[in-house]
Design a protein around this motif. Structure first.
Motif, PDB file in Angstrom:
ATOM      1  N   ALA A 188       0.839  -1.206   0.000  1.00 42.85           N
ATOM      2  CA  ALA A 188       0.000   0.000   0.000  1.00 42.85           C
ATOM      3  C   ALA A 188       0.871   1.251   0.000  1.00 42.85           C
ATOM      4  O   ALA A 188       0.586   2.216  -0.736  1.00 42.85           O
ATOM      5  CB  ALA A 188      -0.920  -0.013   1.219  1.00 42.85           C
ATOM      6  N   ARG A 189       1.937   1.245   0.781  1.00 42.08           N
ATOM      7  CA  ARG A 189       2.851   2.399   0.785  1.00 42.08           C
ATOM      8  C   ARG A 189       3.499   2.566  -0.580  1.00 42.08           C
ATOM      9  O   ARG A 189       3.638   3.685  -1.074  1.00 42.08           O
ATOM     10  CB  ARG A 189       3.921   2.228   1.865  1.00 42.08           C
ATOM     11  N   LEU A 190       3.865   1.466  -1.198  1.00 45.46           N
ATOM     12  CA  LEU A 190       4.477   1.528  -2.521  1.00 45.46           C
ATOM     13  C   LEU A 190       3.505   2.091  -3.548  1.00 45.46           C
ATOM     14  O   LEU A 190       3.874   2.939  -4.366  1.00 45.46           O
ATOM     15  CB  LEU A 190       4.953   0.139  -2.947  1.00 45.46           C
ATOM     16  N   GLU A 191       2.260   1.641  -3.496  1.00 44.34           N
ATOM     17  CA  GLU A 191       1.253   2.165  -4.432  1.00 44.34           C
ATOM     18  C   GLU A 191       1.060   3.663  -4.238  1.00 44.34           C
ATOM     19  O   GLU A 191       0.943   4.409  -5.213  1.00 44.34           O
ATOM     20  CB  GLU A 191      -0.078   1.428  -4.246  1.00 44.34           C
ATOM     21  N   ASP A 192       1.053   4.118  -2.983  1.00 41.12           N
ATOM     22  CA  ASP A 192       0.907   5.546  -2.703  1.00 41.12           C
ATOM     23  C   ASP A 192       2.092   6.330  -3.265  1.00 41.12           C
ATOM     24  O   ASP A 192       1.919   7.381  -3.889  1.00 41.12           O
ATOM     25  CB  ASP A 192       0.777   5.770  -1.195  1.00 41.12           C
ATOM     26  N   VAL A 193       3.290   5.824  -3.050  1.00 38.86           N
ATOM     27  CA  VAL A 193       4.490   6.503  -3.548  1.00 38.86           C
ATOM     28  C   VAL A 193       4.482   6.531  -5.076  1.00 38.86           C
ATOM     29  O   VAL A 193       4.816   7.549  -5.697  1.00 38.86           O
ATOM     30  CB  VAL A 193       5.763   5.825  -3.004  1.00 38.86           C
ATOM     31  N   VAL A 194       4.077   5.438  -5.703  1.00 38.36           N
ATOM     32  CA  VAL A 194       4.015   5.395  -7.170  1.00 38.36           C
ATOM     33  C   VAL A 194       2.981   6.391  -7.681  1.00 38.36           C
ATOM     34  O   VAL A 194       3.220   7.113  -8.664  1.00 38.36           O
ATOM     35  CB  VAL A 194       3.702   3.958  -7.659  1.00 38.36           C
ATOM     36  N   TYR A 195       1.825   6.484  -6.994  1.00 39.58           N
ATOM     37  CA  TYR A 195       0.785   7.430  -7.411  1.00 39.58           C
ATOM     38  C   TYR A 195       1.309   8.867  -7.305  1.00 39.58           C
ATOM     39  O   TYR A 195       1.158   9.665  -8.236  1.00 39.58           O
ATOM     40  CB  TYR A 195      -0.471   7.248  -6.543  1.00 39.58           C
ATOM     41  N   ARG A 196       1.944   9.189  -6.163  1.00 38.06           N
ATOM     42  CA  ARG A 196       2.495  10.541  -6.013  1.00 38.06           C
ATOM     43  C   ARG A 196       3.585  10.801  -7.040  1.00 38.06           C
ATOM     44  O   ARG A 196       3.702  11.907  -7.562  1.00 38.06           O
ATOM     45  CB  ARG A 196       3.029  10.735  -4.594  1.00 38.06           C
ATOM     46  N   GLY A 197       4.378   9.793  -7.359  1.00 35.49           N
ATOM     47  CA  GLY A 197       5.409   9.940  -8.384  1.00 35.49           C
ATOM     48  C   GLY A 197       4.805  10.206  -9.750  1.00 35.49           C
ATOM     49  O   GLY A 197       5.309  11.045 -10.511  1.00 35.49           O
ATOM     50  N   ASP A 198       3.717   9.505 -10.065  1.00 32.41           N
ATOM     51  CA  ASP A 198       3.038   9.734 -11.346  1.00 32.41           C
ATOM     52  C   ASP A 198       2.480  11.153 -11.423  1.00 32.41           C
ATOM     53  O   ASP A 198       2.563  11.812 -12.464  1.00 32.41           O
ATOM     54  CB  ASP A 198       1.914   8.712 -11.555  1.00 32.41           C
ATOM     55  N   MET A 199       1.895  11.636 -10.313  1.00 38.35           N
ATOM     56  CA  MET A 199       1.352  13.001 -10.285  1.00 38.35           C
ATOM     57  C   MET A 199       2.475  14.013 -10.479  1.00 38.35           C
ATOM     58  O   MET A 199       2.347  14.977 -11.247  1.00 38.35           O
ATOM     59  CB  MET A 199       0.625  13.275  -8.960  1.00 38.35           C
ATOM     60  N   LEU A 200       3.585  13.797  -9.811  1.00 34.60           N
ATOM     61  CA  LEU A 200       4.728  14.690  -9.946  1.00 34.60           C
ATOM     62  C   LEU A 200       5.281  14.651 -11.367  1.00 34.60           C
ATOM     63  O   LEU A 200       5.635  15.690 -11.930  1.00 34.60           O
ATOM     64  CB  LEU A 200       5.808  14.308  -8.930  1.00 34.60           C
ATOM     65  N   LEU A 201       5.324  13.475 -11.964  1.00 35.84           N
ATOM     66  CA  LEU A 201       5.793  13.335 -13.334  1.00 35.84           C
ATOM     67  C   LEU A 201       4.900  14.115 -14.296  1.00 35.84           C
ATOM     68  O   LEU A 201       5.388  14.804 -15.200  1.00 35.84           O
ATOM     69  CB  LEU A 201       5.840  11.861 -13.735  1.00 35.84           C
ATOM     70  N   GLU A 202       3.589  14.039 -14.088  1.00 36.92           N
ATOM     71  CA  GLU A 202       2.668  14.798 -14.938  1.00 36.92           C
ATOM     72  C   GLU A 202       2.894  16.295 -14.798  1.00 36.92           C
ATOM     73  O   GLU A 202       2.888  17.026 -15.785  1.00 36.92           O
ATOM     74  CB  GLU A 202       1.216  14.445 -14.593  1.00 36.92           C
ATOM     75  N   LYS A 203       3.109  16.781 -13.568  1.00 36.23           N
ATOM     76  CA  LYS A 203       3.376  18.200 -13.352  1.00 36.23           C
ATOM     77  C   LYS A 203       4.662  18.623 -14.049  1.00 36.23           C
ATOM     78  O   LYS A 203       4.725  19.684 -14.678  1.00 36.23           O
ATOM     79  CB  LYS A 203       3.469  18.507 -11.854  1.00 36.23           C
ATOM     80  N   ILE A 204       5.695  17.778 -13.922  1.00 30.37           N
ATOM     81  CA  ILE A 204       6.977  18.099 -14.555  1.00 30.37           C
ATOM     82  C   ILE A 204       6.827  18.120 -16.071  1.00 30.37           C
ATOM     83  O   ILE A 204       7.329  19.028 -16.742  1.00 30.37           O
ATOM     84  CB  ILE A 204       8.070  17.097 -14.117  1.00 30.37           C
ATOM     85  N   GLN A 205       6.120  17.139 -16.622  1.00 26.24           N
ATOM     86  CA  GLN A 205       5.920  17.111 -18.077  1.00 26.24           C
ATOM     87  C   GLN A 205       5.122  18.313 -18.540  1.00 26.24           C
ATOM     88  O   GLN A 205       5.407  18.900 -19.586  1.00 26.24           O
ATOM     89  CB  GLN A 205       5.231  15.805 -18.486  1.00 26.24           C
TER      90      GLN A 205
END
Length: 145
Positions: free
Chosen positions: A102-119
């Motif tokens: 669950a922690r990994l899924e949360d970190v991956v989700y936040r990483g995806d959101m950050l990646l979208e912002k950066i892109q």
């Protein structure tokens, strides 16, 4: 568990090999025993052989392998480890695994959101650079159009 047993079996086999090799080499290098005065004259003419060195070498190998066997035996589950205790331990590990997932899924989700912002930011920067090179205003608002 099977891995430890296999390691233990391999270590015991190695220990048996070392015992056999030690006996064979020591028999090969050992001076003949004297049974009478006739043998004493023969023994004096033979050169010294490295029996002591072989004895020390094999003693060290056998002692190290015996320590390995002891460590492997100590790493085996104890008799007090019942099926119920093992099942409880497995349940605990599964719970920890689910929490980590669950922690990994949360970190991956936040990483995806950050990646979208950066892109998105990189796309805005690229558009601004293209507009600047083409001589267009850097910011165009809908009211100006």
């Amino acid at each position: 568990m099977a891995d430890r047993l296999t390691q233990l079996q391999d270590a015991v086999n190695s220990l048996a090999d070392q015992f056999c090799n030690a006996i064979g080499v020591l028999q090969q290098c050992a001076p003949p025993a004297s049974f009478s005065n006739i043998q004493t004259a023969i023994n004096k003419d033979q050169p010294a052989n490295p029996t002591e060195e072989y004895a020390q070498l094999f003693a060290a190998l056998i002692a190290r392998t015996a320590k390995d066997v002891d460590v492997l035996i100590d790493s085996l589950p104890s008799e007090e480890s019942t099926a119920a205790l093992q099942a409880a331990s497995l349940r605990q590990l599964e719970e920890e695994n689910h929490e980590a997932a669950a922690r990994l899924e949360d970190v991956v989700y936040r990483g995806d959101m950050l990646l979208e912002k950066i892109q998105s930011a990189l796309a805005d920067i690229a558009q601004s650079q293209l507009r600047t090179r083409n001589g267009a205003p850097s910011q165009s608002s809908p009211a100006e159009s």
